[in-house]
Design a protein around this motif. Structure first.
Motif, PDB file in Angstrom:
ATOM      1  N   PRO A 191      -3.898  15.043  14.598  1.00  0.00           N
ATOM      2  CA  PRO A 191      -3.229  13.965  13.861  1.00  0.00           C
ATOM      3  C   PRO A 191      -3.050  14.324  12.391  1.00  0.00           C
ATOM      4  CG  PRO A 191      -5.006  13.107  15.224  1.00  0.00           C
ATOM      5  CD  PRO A 191      -5.133  14.591  15.249  1.00  0.00           C
ATOM      6  N   VAL A 192      -2.039  13.738  11.776  1.00  0.00           N
ATOM      7  CA  VAL A 192      -1.724  14.029  10.375  1.00  0.00           C
ATOM      8  C   VAL A 192      -2.480  13.065   9.466  1.00  0.00           C
ATOM      9  CG1 VAL A 192       0.113  14.144   8.636  1.00  0.00           C
ATOM     10  CG2 VAL A 192       0.547  14.920  10.986  1.00  0.00           C
ATOM     11  N   PHE A 193      -3.188  13.632   8.500  1.00  0.00           N
ATOM     12  CA  PHE A 193      -3.931  12.861   7.513  1.00  0.00           C
ATOM     13  C   PHE A 193      -2.971  12.430   6.412  1.00  0.00           C
ATOM     14  CE2 PHE A 193      -6.602  12.538   3.685  1.00  0.00           C
ATOM     15  CZ  PHE A 193      -7.687  11.806   4.140  1.00  0.00           C
ATOM     16  N   VAL A 194      -2.804  11.126   6.243  1.00  0.00           N
ATOM     17  CA  VAL A 194      -1.880  10.598   5.234  1.00  0.00           C
ATOM     18  C   VAL A 194      -2.688  10.025   4.074  1.00  0.00           C
ATOM     19  CG1 VAL A 194       0.009   8.996   4.772  1.00  0.00           C
ATOM     20  CG2 VAL A 194      -0.215  10.039   7.039  1.00  0.00           C
ATOM     21  N   PRO A 195      -2.636  10.666   2.894  1.00  0.00           N
ATOM     22  CA  PRO A 195      -3.471  10.237   1.767  1.00  0.00           C
ATOM     23  C   PRO A 195      -2.818   9.147   0.920  1.00  0.00           C
ATOM     24  CG  PRO A 195      -2.369  12.271   1.214  1.00  0.00           C
ATOM     25  CD  PRO A 195      -1.940  11.923   2.616  1.00  0.00           C
ATOM     26  N   GLN A 196      -2.768   7.931   1.438  1.00  0.00           N
ATOM     27  CA  GLN A 196      -2.273   6.813   0.634  1.00  0.00           C
ATOM     28  C   GLN A 196      -3.416   6.304  -0.244  1.00  0.00           C
ATOM     29  OE1 GLN A 196      -0.491   3.945   3.323  1.00  0.00           O
ATOM     30  NE2 GLN A 196       1.207   5.293   3.798  1.00  0.00           N
ATOM     31  N   LEU A 197      -3.314   5.069  -0.768  1.00  0.00           N
ATOM     32  CA  LEU A 197      -4.416   4.527  -1.569  1.00  0.00           C
ATOM     33  C   LEU A 197      -5.720   4.654  -0.801  1.00  0.00           C
ATOM     34  CD1 LEU A 197      -2.830   1.283  -3.095  1.00  0.00           C
ATOM     35  CD2 LEU A 197      -2.974   3.570  -4.091  1.00  0.00           C
ATOM     36  N   THR A 198      -5.657   4.379   0.503  1.00  0.00           N
ATOM     37  CA  THR A 198      -6.724   4.745   1.433  1.00  0.00           C
ATOM     38  C   THR A 198      -6.049   5.513   2.558  1.00  0.00           C
ATOM     39  OG1 THR A 198      -6.488   2.596   2.516  1.00  0.00           O
ATOM     40  CG2 THR A 198      -8.268   2.822   0.931  1.00  0.00           C
ATOM     41  N   SER A 199      -6.746   6.510   3.081  1.00  0.00           N
ATOM     42  CA  SER A 199      -6.099   7.425   4.023  1.00  0.00           C
ATOM     43  C   SER A 199      -5.767   6.742   5.346  1.00  0.00           C
ATOM     44  CB  SER A 199      -6.996   8.632   4.275  1.00  0.00           C
ATOM     45  OG  SER A 199      -8.203   8.230   4.889  1.00  0.00           O
ATOM     46  N   VAL A 236       0.839  -1.205   0.000  1.00  0.00           N
ATOM     47  CA  VAL A 236       0.000   0.000   0.000  1.00  0.00           C
ATOM     48  C   VAL A 236       0.873   1.254   0.000  1.00  0.00           C
ATOM     49  CG1 VAL A 236      -1.637   1.372   1.350  1.00  0.00           C
ATOM     50  CG2 VAL A 236      -2.005  -1.091   1.075  1.00  0.00           C
ATOM     51  N   LYS A 237       1.881   1.270   0.847  1.00  0.00           N
ATOM     52  CA  LYS A 237       2.748   2.447   0.966  1.00  0.00           C
ATOM     53  C   LYS A 237       3.555   2.685  -0.302  1.00  0.00           C
ATOM     54  CE  LYS A 237       6.203   4.756   3.823  1.00  0.00           C
ATOM     55  NZ  LYS A 237       6.846   5.312   2.614  1.00  0.00           N
ATOM     56  N   ILE A 238       4.177   1.633  -0.824  1.00  0.00           N
ATOM     57  CA  ILE A 238       5.031   1.801  -2.004  1.00  0.00           C
ATOM     58  C   ILE A 238       4.200   2.153  -3.226  1.00  0.00           C
ATOM     59  CG2 ILE A 238       6.650   0.636  -3.558  1.00  0.00           C
ATOM     60  CD1 ILE A 238       7.640  -0.959  -1.118  1.00  0.00           C
ATOM     61  N   SER A 239       3.010   1.563  -3.357  1.00  0.00           N
ATOM     62  CA  SER A 239       2.125   1.924  -4.468  1.00  0.00           C
ATOM     63  C   SER A 239       1.736   3.393  -4.388  1.00  0.00           C
ATOM     64  CB  SER A 239       0.863   1.056  -4.448  1.00  0.00           C
ATOM     65  OG  SER A 239       1.170  -0.302  -4.658  1.00  0.00           O
ATOM     66  N   PHE A 254       2.792   7.052  -6.964  1.00  0.00           N
ATOM     67  CA  PHE A 254       1.984   8.172  -7.429  1.00  0.00           C
ATOM     68  C   PHE A 254       2.556   9.513  -6.970  1.00  0.00           C
ATOM     69  CE2 PHE A 254      -1.569   4.966  -7.566  1.00  0.00           C
ATOM     70  CZ  PHE A 254      -1.759   5.035  -8.940  1.00  0.00           C
ATOM     71  N   ASP A 255       3.205   9.515  -5.820  1.00  0.00           N
ATOM     72  CA  ASP A 255       3.753  10.752  -5.267  1.00  0.00           C
ATOM     73  C   ASP A 255       5.079  11.155  -5.893  1.00  0.00           C
ATOM     74  OD1 ASP A 255       1.642  11.054  -3.578  1.00  0.00           O
ATOM     75  OD2 ASP A 255       2.623  10.202  -1.824  1.00  0.00           O
TER      76      ASP A 255
END
Length: 511
Positions: free
Chosen positions: A488-496, A224-227, A231-232
């Motif tokens: 808290p920090v919102f991290v926008p990965q494939l799902t947040s 999930v993180k690497i995918s 995009f980033d």
């Protein structure tokens, strides 16, 4: 976030040097801080050849918020971001444009080569990563698992058992011992067990008192993180080079994918063996339905397993994580939710959660501010003109941004920043004056997508979340252990995600 397109190879030598220069420049301490290159009205400056590359680099650590800020000051809440050597990418928070790309011109806006190529290693040819006939076939088969009978079974058997046998005991121990739990992790484990049961008829037993760290779960997080990092990437070609050389994050990705596929293949083999012993397709799970339909290709079915794990585990756990944090900061809302839980407590489980109007509204309000999927991009098959006049050329990506849409004053009013479930409610005219839910159209609130690709599991997700809320809050108070005054920090990965997890203390309520 999806900023830059693949670029011609003769630029590969130049761009890494440029990016290194700008990264060094951006990180060099200055006597007086200065904002990223922008115009007077807050839009990023665009230069010949490199477009807004400088601004993209300067905002690389806050890309989602940067785009949201841009859309708030853009005419029609739509902006065309110019990138390297003439490439362009459209971002929008305009409901009319969302309707246009998700419904009116649906055939013209698909996943596209860029998105499917970026996610292919992880999601393969699954429903989350394909268009056309393959998508239609997978969606049609999957839709059978979301009828009323299946939803009732899911809530009354799968979810309720997981709550009573696993979740409640863990929370009871935490309350008795004063242990700080990472509730984001707890919810991910809970959702993972749920989706394995309903979709595959398999008990993953991931939410156990020992909170086991499995090889599969770690590999899933890695993918999930690497995918998301792909995009980033400021220069997308760089991850492809790393993949070709099998180095760094791409080497880790390859290893993680092999672990996940092995896990999925084991589930499939067991299911095939089970189906051989059945004379007919009676009460079955999603995986059985796919296998029974004649699709015995393990690679194809493996992709399906992985996509449903992602959709079922990460979206609801993300929504509940942010919801419980907001409740902990808004005791008046928690009080109203608790009041409704007590009023419905004597109803059968399915009817209880189905009729929780205020809780439903508060969940909608939470996902407005913190959507599980913060951005979704489509690629134009042919040239087009958007409703606001923006010209889209074939191959351009058009992304709608639910995170930004939930923060637009034009859509939600001047109090958009408030966590206010009442904006989704109105009082009935009847004598008892009960709350009545008033939804927004799916193009103003595309948290579950909209149009032909609207999320099949929307109702299931709401029922699951409301059952968890009722099951937990009836017995416990969830107290945020996040440092006072720190958001808290919102991290926008494939799902947040919530960066670093959601630390909480559990307090048993008085009987």
């Amino acid at each position: 976030m999806l900023f830059l397109y693949p670029i011609p190879y003769f630029f590969l030598l130049l761009l890494p040097l440029l990016s290194i220069f700008f990264l060094i420049k951006a990180s060099t301490p200055k006597k007086q801080s200065s904002p990223p290159p922008t115009t007077a009205i807050g839009l990023p400056r665009s230069y010949p050849i490199i477009g807004s590359f400088l601004a993209a680099v300067a905002n690389r650590k806050r890309q989602l918020q940067w785009i949201s800020d841009i859309l708030q000051v853009s005419p029609s809440a739509t902006y065309v971001l110019h990138s390297i050597i003439g490439t362009r990418h459209v971002f929008t928070a305009n409901p009319a444009i969302v309707r246009h790309i998700l419904k009116t011109q649906f055939p013209n806006y698909g996943k596209g080569d860029y998105l499917t190529g970026t996610l292919k290693d992880f999601l393969g040819h699954s429903i989350l990563n394909v268009d056309g006939e393959s998508w239609k076939f997978q969606r049609q088969l999957a839709s059978h698992e979301f009828n009323t009978k299946s939803l009732r079974k899911f809530i009354e058997i799968v979810v309720d058992t997981e709550i009573s046998d696993r979740l409640i005991p863990i929370l009871s121990v935490a309350a008795a011992t004063g242990t700080v739990l990472d509730f984001q992790d707890i919810l991910q484990r809970f959702s993972f067990d749920n989706i394995c049961q309903i979709a595959f008829g398999f008990d993953a037993a991931y939410l156990l008192p020992s909170l086991p760290q499995t090889k599969f779960a770690q590999a899933f997080e890695e993918c999930v993180k690497i995918s998301s990092d792909r995009f980033d990437a400021i220069i997308p070609a760089m991850w492809k080079i790393k993949k070709l050389l099998n180095i760094g994050s791409e080497k880790r990705m390859r290893i993680a994918v092999s672990v996940i596929k092995e896990f999925a293949e084991n589930i499939i083999r067991k299911k095939k063996k089970e189906l051989k012993e059945k004379a007919s397709l009676d009460s079955v799970d999603l995986l059985s339905r796919f296998l029974w339909s004649g699709h015995s290709d393990e690679n194809f079915v493996t992709d399906i397993v992985i996509s449903f794990l992602l959709a079922g585990r990460d979206t609801t756990s993300s929504a509940l994580t942010w919801y419980l944090w907001l409740l902990s900061k808004n005791p008046h809302v928690e009080s109203e939710v608790l009041k409704e839980i007590k009023e419905k407590s004597k109803a059968p489980v399915y009817e209880e959660v189905k009729d929780m109007v205020y809780t439903h509204a508060s969940l909608c309000e939470s996902m407005r501010l913190y959507p599980p999927v913060s951005e979704d991009a489509k690629e134009a098959v042919n040239d087009d003109v958007l409703p606001d006049g923006t010209v889209v050329k074939k191959g351009m990506r058009v992304a709608y941004v639910p995170y930004a849409m939930g923060r637009l004053e034009t859509l939600w009013g001047s109090d958009w920043a408030e966590f206010k479930p009442e904006r989704w409610l109105e009082k009935e005219e009847a004598e008892n004056r009960q709350w009545r839910f008033v939804g927004r159209d799916a193009y103003t609130y595309p948290v579950f997508q909209a149009g032909p690709r609207i999320c099949l599991g929307k109702e299931m997700a709401f029922l699951q979340m409301k059952r968890v809320v009722a099951g937990v809050l009836r017995r416990f108070k969830v107290v945020s252990a996040v440092e006072e005054g720190v958001e808290p920090v919102f991290v926008p990965q494939l799902t947040s995600k919530m960066k670093g997890g959601f630390p909480v203390r559990i307090v048993e309520r008085d009987a």
